[in-house]
Design a protein around this motif. Structure first.
Motif, mmCIF file in Angstrom:
data_model
loop_
_atom_site.group_PDB
_atom_site.id
_atom_site.type_symbol
_atom_site.label_atom_id
_atom_site.label_comp_id
_atom_site.label_asym_id
_atom_site.label_seq_id
_atom_site.Cartn_x
_atom_site.Cartn_y
_atom_site.Cartn_z
ATOM 1 N N ASP A 89 94.148 -15.677 57.957
ATOM 2 C CA ASP A 89 95.596 -15.684 57.728
ATOM 3 C C ASP A 89 96.220 -16.945 58.311
ATOM 4 O O ASP A 89 95.591 -17.707 59.045
ATOM 5 C CB ASP A 89 96.236 -14.439 58.341
ATOM 6 C CG ASP A 89 95.978 -14.321 59.846
ATOM 7 O OD1 ASP A 89 96.362 -15.254 60.579
ATOM 8 O OD2 ASP A 89 95.398 -13.315 60.266
ATOM 9 N N ALA A 90 97.492 -17.164 57.973
ATOM 10 C CA ALA A 90 98.179 -18.407 58.350
ATOM 11 C C ALA A 90 98.239 -18.597 59.858
ATOM 12 O O ALA A 90 98.068 -19.711 60.366
ATOM 13 C CB ALA A 90 99.579 -18.428 57.752
ATOM 14 N N SER A 136 94.895 -20.671 49.310
ATOM 15 C CA SER A 136 95.776 -19.538 49.611
ATOM 16 C C SER A 136 96.733 -19.205 48.469
ATOM 17 O O SER A 136 97.669 -18.428 48.677
ATOM 18 C CB SER A 136 96.593 -19.846 50.874
ATOM 19 O OG SER A 136 95.757 -20.147 51.966
ATOM 20 N N SER A 148 89.673 -12.103 56.744
ATOM 21 C CA SER A 148 90.761 -12.917 56.203
ATOM 22 C C SER A 148 91.160 -14.017 57.186
ATOM 23 O O SER A 148 91.245 -13.792 58.392
ATOM 24 C CB SER A 148 91.967 -12.029 55.909
ATOM 25 O OG SER A 148 93.068 -12.813 55.500
ATOM 26 N N PHE A 154 87.404 -19.934 51.916
ATOM 27 C CA PHE A 154 87.932 -21.246 52.286
ATOM 28 C C PHE A 154 86.796 -22.271 52.351
ATOM 29 O O PHE A 154 86.916 -23.404 51.863
ATOM 30 C CB PHE A 154 88.658 -21.165 53.624
ATOM 31 C CG PHE A 154 89.340 -22.435 54.035
ATOM 32 C CD1 PHE A 154 90.088 -23.189 53.134
ATOM 33 C CD2 PHE A 154 89.227 -22.893 55.340
ATOM 34 C CE1 PHE A 154 90.715 -24.367 53.526
ATOM 35 C CE2 PHE A 154 89.860 -24.069 55.741
ATOM 36 C CZ PHE A 154 90.599 -24.804 54.822
ATOM 37 N N TYR A 188 93.731 -25.694 52.551
ATOM 38 C CA TYR A 188 94.097 -24.301 52.835
ATOM 39 C C TYR A 188 95.194 -23.829 51.885
ATOM 40 O O TYR A 188 95.166 -22.691 51.397
ATOM 41 C CB TYR A 188 94.548 -24.157 54.284
ATOM 42 C CG TYR A 188 94.896 -22.739 54.669
ATOM 43 C CD1 TYR A 188 93.900 -21.796 54.908
ATOM 44 C CD2 TYR A 188 96.229 -22.337 54.787
ATOM 45 C CE1 TYR A 188 94.221 -20.487 55.257
ATOM 46 C CE2 TYR A 188 96.557 -21.036 55.137
ATOM 47 C CZ TYR A 188 95.549 -20.106 55.359
ATOM 48 O OH TYR A 188 95.873 -18.818 55.691
ATOM 49 N N PHE A 231 94.838 -19.564 61.081
ATOM 50 C CA PHE A 231 94.572 -20.908 60.593
ATOM 51 C C PHE A 231 95.234 -21.954 61.508
ATOM 52 O O PHE A 231 94.607 -22.932 61.908
ATOM 53 C CB PHE A 231 95.079 -21.051 59.162
ATOM 54 C CG PHE A 231 95.049 -22.456 58.637
ATOM 55 C CD1 PHE A 231 93.858 -23.047 58.248
ATOM 56 C CD2 PHE A 231 96.222 -23.205 58.538
ATOM 57 C CE1 PHE A 231 93.828 -24.354 57.770
ATOM 58 C CE2 PHE A 231 96.210 -24.494 58.067
ATOM 59 C CZ PHE A 231 95.008 -25.082 57.676
ATOM 60 N N GLY A 285 96.969 -15.585 48.078
ATOM 61 C CA GLY A 285 96.966 -14.877 49.344
ATOM 62 C C GLY A 285 95.965 -15.496 50.298
ATOM 63 O O GLY A 285 95.153 -16.341 49.916
ATOM 64 N N PRO A 286 96.002 -15.122 51.560
ATOM 65 C CA PRO A 286 95.093 -15.693 52.560
ATOM 66 C C PRO A 286 93.633 -15.535 52.128
ATOM 67 O O PRO A 286 93.203 -14.429 51.776
ATOM 68 C CB PRO A 286 95.385 -14.885 53.828
ATOM 69 C CG PRO A 286 96.783 -14.380 53.630
ATOM 70 C CD PRO A 286 96.904 -14.106 52.160
ATOM 71 N N PRO A 287 92.864 -16.610 52.157
ATOM 72 C CA PRO A 287 91.452 -16.505 51.789
ATOM 73 C C PRO A 287 90.631 -15.979 52.951
ATOM 74 O O PRO A 287 91.094 -15.959 54.096
ATOM 75 C CB PRO A 287 91.080 -17.963 51.498
ATOM 76 C CG PRO A 287 91.936 -18.738 52.465
ATOM 77 C CD PRO A 287 93.249 -17.976 52.525
ATOM 78 N N THR A 288 89.439 -15.551 52.668
ATOM 79 C CA THR A 288 88.508 -15.243 53.744
ATOM 80 C C THR A 288 87.940 -16.568 54.263
ATOM 81 O O THR A 288 88.082 -17.612 53.626
ATOM 82 C CB THR A 288 87.349 -14.365 53.257
ATOM 83 O OG1 THR A 288 86.620 -15.081 52.242
ATOM 84 C CG2 THR A 288 87.871 -13.062 52.660
#
Length: 278
Positions: A29-30, A60, A27, A70, A56, A33, A63-66
């Motif tokens: 995550d923010a 997202s 993942s 992305f 992004y 990122f 939810g957070p992409p892998t």
């Protein structure tokens, strides 16, 4: 300013690769990122950072992409920007702000703005050269006759090697007193059917000899592409709200050729120059 579709390859600069042992399936995550974004800030500039953030945000939504998801989202935006056959667009080798907005994607718009800032297209109106469709037809017939004459001078058996074919084409071109653009059209057409591409020089030993039918087919494709340029949609790319004009009048202009993607090859360009000089 618009961008040429060829610059879309630089969308790759917006991709974020896994670091510190992370995998594509992990993942993004923010927090991660933002950390990765910090290291890219200098290279990408304001527009590039804005584009990555917009992309992004879209990736997202659920939810957070892998990392892989992305990357796939960025590639999807690149394909959409490059799809000039989509409704409302003009297939002319350029993407303008209007076309980017048609995608209704902030990520696509921001990506366009990044490319526009880094790689704005160079717009030219050309020299004003033209060729009538009749001139194109006559030019094609002249080149076809020259190719036929070249191959009639060759023995049917054994099959001539590459160098003998090249010599025959050059001799026939000289006998017909063909100008350089005509010779260039035959050369690039012959190169195209050897698998070496139209940009070669017909000097490589050991290359597969081109056939008469193959060369003439390449010339006819270039001719058809040039005829299709008559009436090409011309977009005023310097205007933020571009207007469109089209004039099918039996005369192909250099500007129409430049806005017709199928007519961008060396064979077509040389054939156009030859036809217009007659």
């Amino acid at each position: 300013m618009p961008i040429a579709t060829t610059t879309l390859r630089y969308v790759n600069w917006l991709k974020l690769n896994p670091q510190n042992g992370a995998r594509l399936t992990d993942s993004l995550d923010a927090q991660t990122f933002e950390r990765l974004l910090t290291s890219r800030r200098v290279n990408l500039g304001t527009e590039g950072i804005a584009a990555i953030r917009a992309l992004y945000a879209e990736a997202s939504v659920n939810g957070p992409p892998t990392y892989a998801a992305f990357k796939q989202h960025i590639e999807r935006v690149e394909r959409r920007l490059g799809n000039e056959r989509a409704p409302g667009r003009v297939n002319d080798g350029f993407v303008d702000a209007h076309e980017a907005r048609l995608l209704q994607s902030r990520g696509a718009t921001a990506t366009f703005e990044f490319l526009e800032a880094r790689f704005p297209a160079t717009l030219t109106t050309g020299t004003g050269a033209t060729a009538t469709t009749r001139q194109l037809d006559v030019a094609l017939a002249t080149l076809v006759r020259t190719v036929d004459a070249a191959f009639r001078s060759l023995p049917a058996s054994p099959a001539p090697d590459f160098r003998r074919v090249v010599t025959a084409l050059r001799t026939a071109s000289a006998s017909a007193d063909l100008p350089k653009p005509a010779r260039d059209a035959i050369t690039s057409a012959a190169n195209a059917v050897t698998g070496r591409g139209a940009g070669g020089s017909l000097t490589e030993a050991g290359a597969t000899p081109p056939t008469a039918s193959g060369i003439k087919a390449a010339l006819r494709r270039a001719h058809a592409a040039l005829r299709s340029a008559d009436g090409a949609v011309i977009v005023d790319l310097s205007n933020p709200q571009p207007s469109r004009t089209s004039k099918r009048d039996g005369v192909v202009s250099e500007l129409e050729v430049s806005r017709t993607r199928s007519a961008q090859g060396k064979t077509a360009r040389a054939l156009f120059e030859f036809a217009g000089s007659r």
